[in-house]
Structure formats: C-alpha cells, structure tokens
Motif scaffolding. Structure first.
Motif, PDB file in Angstrom:
ATOM      1  N   TRP A   1       0.833  -1.207   0.000  1.00 13.61           N
ATOM      2  CA  TRP A   1       0.000   0.000   0.000  1.00 13.61           C
ATOM      3  C   TRP A   1       0.870   1.261   0.000  1.00 13.61           C
ATOM      4  CZ3 TRP A   1      -4.978   1.870  -0.162  1.00 13.61           C
ATOM      5  CH2 TRP A   1      -5.168   3.170   0.314  1.00 13.61           C
ATOM      6  N   HIS A   2       1.897   1.265   0.822  1.00  8.98           N
ATOM      7  CA  HIS A   2       2.771   2.436   0.950  1.00  8.98           C
ATOM      8  C   HIS A   2       3.447   2.765  -0.382  1.00  8.98           C
ATOM      9  CE1 HIS A   2       5.217   5.355   3.069  1.00  8.98           C
ATOM     10  NE2 HIS A   2       6.311   4.815   2.544  1.00  8.98           N
ATOM     11  N   ASP A  12       1.013   4.221  -2.676  1.00  5.93           N
ATOM     12  CA  ASP A  12       0.588   5.531  -2.194  1.00  5.93           C
ATOM     13  C   ASP A  12       1.613   6.621  -2.495  1.00  5.93           C
ATOM     14  OD1 ASP A  12      -0.899   7.464  -0.966  1.00  5.93           O
ATOM     15  OD2 ASP A  12      -0.687   6.680   1.070  1.00  5.93           O
ATOM     16  N   PHE A  13       2.865   6.406  -2.103  1.00  2.72           N
ATOM     17  CA  PHE A  13       3.859   7.483  -2.187  1.00  2.72           C
ATOM     18  C   PHE A  13       4.918   7.315  -3.269  1.00  2.72           C
ATOM     19  CE2 PHE A  13       2.550   8.110   2.345  1.00  2.72           C
ATOM     20  CZ  PHE A  13       2.045   9.392   2.176  1.00  2.72           C
ATOM     21  N   VAL A  49      -2.891   5.253  -5.480  1.00  2.00           N
ATOM     22  CA  VAL A  49      -3.960   5.346  -4.473  1.00  2.00           C
ATOM     23  C   VAL A  49      -3.983   6.707  -3.789  1.00  2.00           C
ATOM     24  CG1 VAL A  49      -3.961   2.866  -4.042  1.00  2.00           C
ATOM     25  CG2 VAL A  49      -2.504   4.354  -2.657  1.00  2.00           C
ATOM     26  N   ASN A  50      -3.140   7.622  -4.254  1.00  2.00           N
ATOM     27  CA  ASN A  50      -3.105   8.986  -3.717  1.00  2.00           C
ATOM     28  C   ASN A  50      -3.727   9.924  -4.742  1.00  2.00           C
ATOM     29  OD1 ASN A  50      -2.476  11.527  -2.706  1.00  2.00           O
ATOM     30  ND2 ASN A  50      -0.440  10.912  -1.996  1.00  2.00           N
ATOM     31  N   PHE A  73      -1.681  12.994  -5.870  1.00  3.49           N
ATOM     32  CA  PHE A  73      -0.270  12.716  -6.121  1.00  3.49           C
ATOM     33  C   PHE A  73       0.301  13.614  -7.210  1.00  3.49           C
ATOM     34  CE2 PHE A  73       3.248  10.346  -8.063  1.00  3.49           C
ATOM     35  CZ  PHE A  73       4.000  10.033  -6.934  1.00  3.49           C
ATOM     36  N   ASN A  78       2.573  15.489  -1.605  1.00  3.66           N
ATOM     37  CA  ASN A  78       1.925  14.177  -1.547  1.00  3.66           C
ATOM     38  C   ASN A  78       1.612  13.757  -0.119  1.00  3.66           C
ATOM     39  OD1 ASN A  78       2.186  14.058  -4.341  1.00  3.66           O
ATOM     40  ND2 ASN A  78       4.144  12.972  -4.241  1.00  3.66           N
ATOM     41  N   ASP A 113      -2.231  13.428   1.210  1.00  3.74           N
ATOM     42  CA  ASP A 113      -2.634  12.089   1.633  1.00  3.74           C
ATOM     43  C   ASP A 113      -3.158  12.078   3.058  1.00  3.74           C
ATOM     44  OD1 ASP A 113      -2.857   9.441   0.602  1.00  3.74           O
ATOM     45  OD2 ASP A 113      -1.240   8.806   1.895  1.00  3.74           O
ATOM     46  N   VAL A 115      -7.041   7.443   5.614  1.00  2.00           N
ATOM     47  CA  VAL A 115      -5.644   7.142   5.298  1.00  2.00           C
ATOM     48  C   VAL A 115      -4.805   7.190   6.576  1.00  2.00           C
ATOM     49  CG1 VAL A 115      -3.589   7.931   4.065  1.00  2.00           C
ATOM     50  CG2 VAL A 115      -5.820   7.978   2.929  1.00  2.00           C
ATOM     51  N   TYR A 143      -2.489   4.165   8.342  1.00  2.00           N
ATOM     52  CA  TYR A 143      -1.091   4.332   8.707  1.00  2.00           C
ATOM     53  C   TYR A 143      -0.855   4.175  10.203  1.00  2.00           C
ATOM     54  CZ  TYR A 143       0.828   5.463   4.165  1.00  2.00           C
ATOM     55  OH  TYR A 143       1.284   5.369   2.880  1.00  2.00           O
TER      56      TYR A 143
END
Length: 238
Positions: free
Chosen positions: A141-142, A145-146, A151-152, A155, A163, A167, A173, A177
């Motif tokens: 996922w991370h 995401d980044f 999924v961001n 972004f 970002n 997020d 979110v 985390y």
C-alpha cells in the motif's frame, strides 16, 4: 547381476548454504539479520520523514538527494534501485523464513497443548505472525501511495511534501497508517529481543537492558513516523 536401475542413486550432498537454510537455527539467523537490516532502513527513513517539519523545500531537497547518492561513480538513481533490490531480498527472506518456521512448528506439534499457554507468550506470537502479515500488505500500500501514486488522489510526481499533506488530510488514510505503525512498534518490540537471542548478544546481565532498548526503539520508530500524519491531520503542518 545387480540391477542398477533398482538401486537409487546416492543423494547429492547439499551445499553449506542449503544445509544452513534448511536448519531451524539458520532460518532464525536469516530472520534476525534481515530484521536488523530492515530496522536500520526503517529508522533512517523515519529520520528523513521528520524533515517534513522543516518545510517543503527541505523535504523535497532531501528526496532529490536520495536519487543522487553515489554520483558521479554511480548514475542517477542507481543507488536507490540497488537499495530497493537489497531491501526486497531482505523482506522476501524474512517473510519466507518466518512462514517456514511457523509451518515447521505446527508440524512438530500438530496437537495443541492441553494446558493453557501463558497469555503474554500467546499474544507475542500472534502479534509477530499477524502483525508481520499486516505490515507486508502495508508495504505494498505504501509503495502504491507514495512511490507510484495510484492510491493517492492528489499525487504530484517529484513533490513528496505535497503528496504527504494531500494524503494525510484524508482521515481514513491516517487510520491505515496509524494501525500499521502500531503493528510495526509491536513487531519491533517482540522481534528485537528474539533477534538478540538468535545472534548470541543476549546474556543474563544484558537481558533487561536489551528489552528496554528494544521497547524504546519500538516507541521511537513508531512514534516518529506517527508525528507526521498526526501533525498534518491536526493542521500543524499544511
């Protein structure tokens, strides 16, 4: 006359590496070493994330610097990709050893003990197994995401500060985390002492100090990571 076809060929001797990996202590040693390597990366990554509190220019400059490590000997991003390859290999070995050790433990004890096991030990085992599985999913996922940004919704390539803020303004979110960070802290807490025992660092006089150091490391790492999403969510960083 001897029937050669009926005689099984002699088993080919296994290499030292294969014998080491096949042994329980070998798998535990691999888990310990890869765990230390992953912890070192996690700690360094946490320190880098805290540059968020110094502003967008500082964090983005740091992110850009990561892509230039090793220049001019290495080309741009070569070190970053080498680091990713090493971390991926360490993660695969760590997870594989953990799964195989768990299966070996179940085969060795197919019938559960009649008496009740200590709650503390049971909680530690469950945390290590399920927490480790949760962290493996979270790593995917991370990255999405980044790193990839799929999924961001906000972004922007090349702007890690933006970002992060985009997020962590989304409440769910933050929940993902923070739950993952709780699992990370517990994983470090329980795994640190286990790795110390496997590597032969633990001694009767050092045991309490090692437990305290492991617990402190878990709190510092999980807490350090949690500072960023909490600060963004509460408006301290924007």
């Amino acid at each position: 006359m001897v029937n050669d076809l009926a005689t099984p060929p002699a088993a080919r001797p296994r290499s030292v590496v294969r014998r080491f990996w096949a042994s329980t202590i070998g798998k535990k040693a691999v888990m310990a070493v890869t765990g230390v390597l992953l912890l070192a990366f996690v700690f360094a990554h946490m320190v880098g994330n805290l540059k968020t509190f110094l502003g967008a220019a500082e964090l983005n400059h740091y992110a850009g610097w990561l892509r230039t490590i090793g220049e001019p000997v290495l080309r741009r991003e070569w070190f970053l990709w080498l680091q990713r390859a090493v971390l991926l290999a360490a993660l695969v070995l760590h997870v594989t050893a953990a799964v195989q050790l768990a299966r070996r433990d179940r085969r060795a004890r197919p019938v559960r003990y009649v008496h009740r096991q200590p709650v503390r030990a049971t909680f530690a085992v469950r945390t290590m197994r399920w927490g480790g599985a949760t962290l493996a999913v979270f790593v995917v996922w991370h990255i999405l995401d980044f790193t990839v940004g799929t999924v961001n919704r906000g972004f922007v390539p090349g702007d890690p500060y933006h970002n992060l803020v985009a997020d962590f303004r989304v409440w769910w979110v933050n929940v993902i985390y923070l739950v993952a960070l709780a699992m990370l802290g517990l994983h470090i807490h329980h795994g640190f002492a286990s790795a110390a025992r496997t590597l032969g660092i633990t001694r009767p006089r050092r045991e309490r100090a090692i437990r305290i150091f492991g617990s402190t490391t878990a709190v510092v790492v999980a807490g350090g990571y949690a500072l960023v999403p909490v600060a963004i969510m509460t408006g301290l960083v924007h």
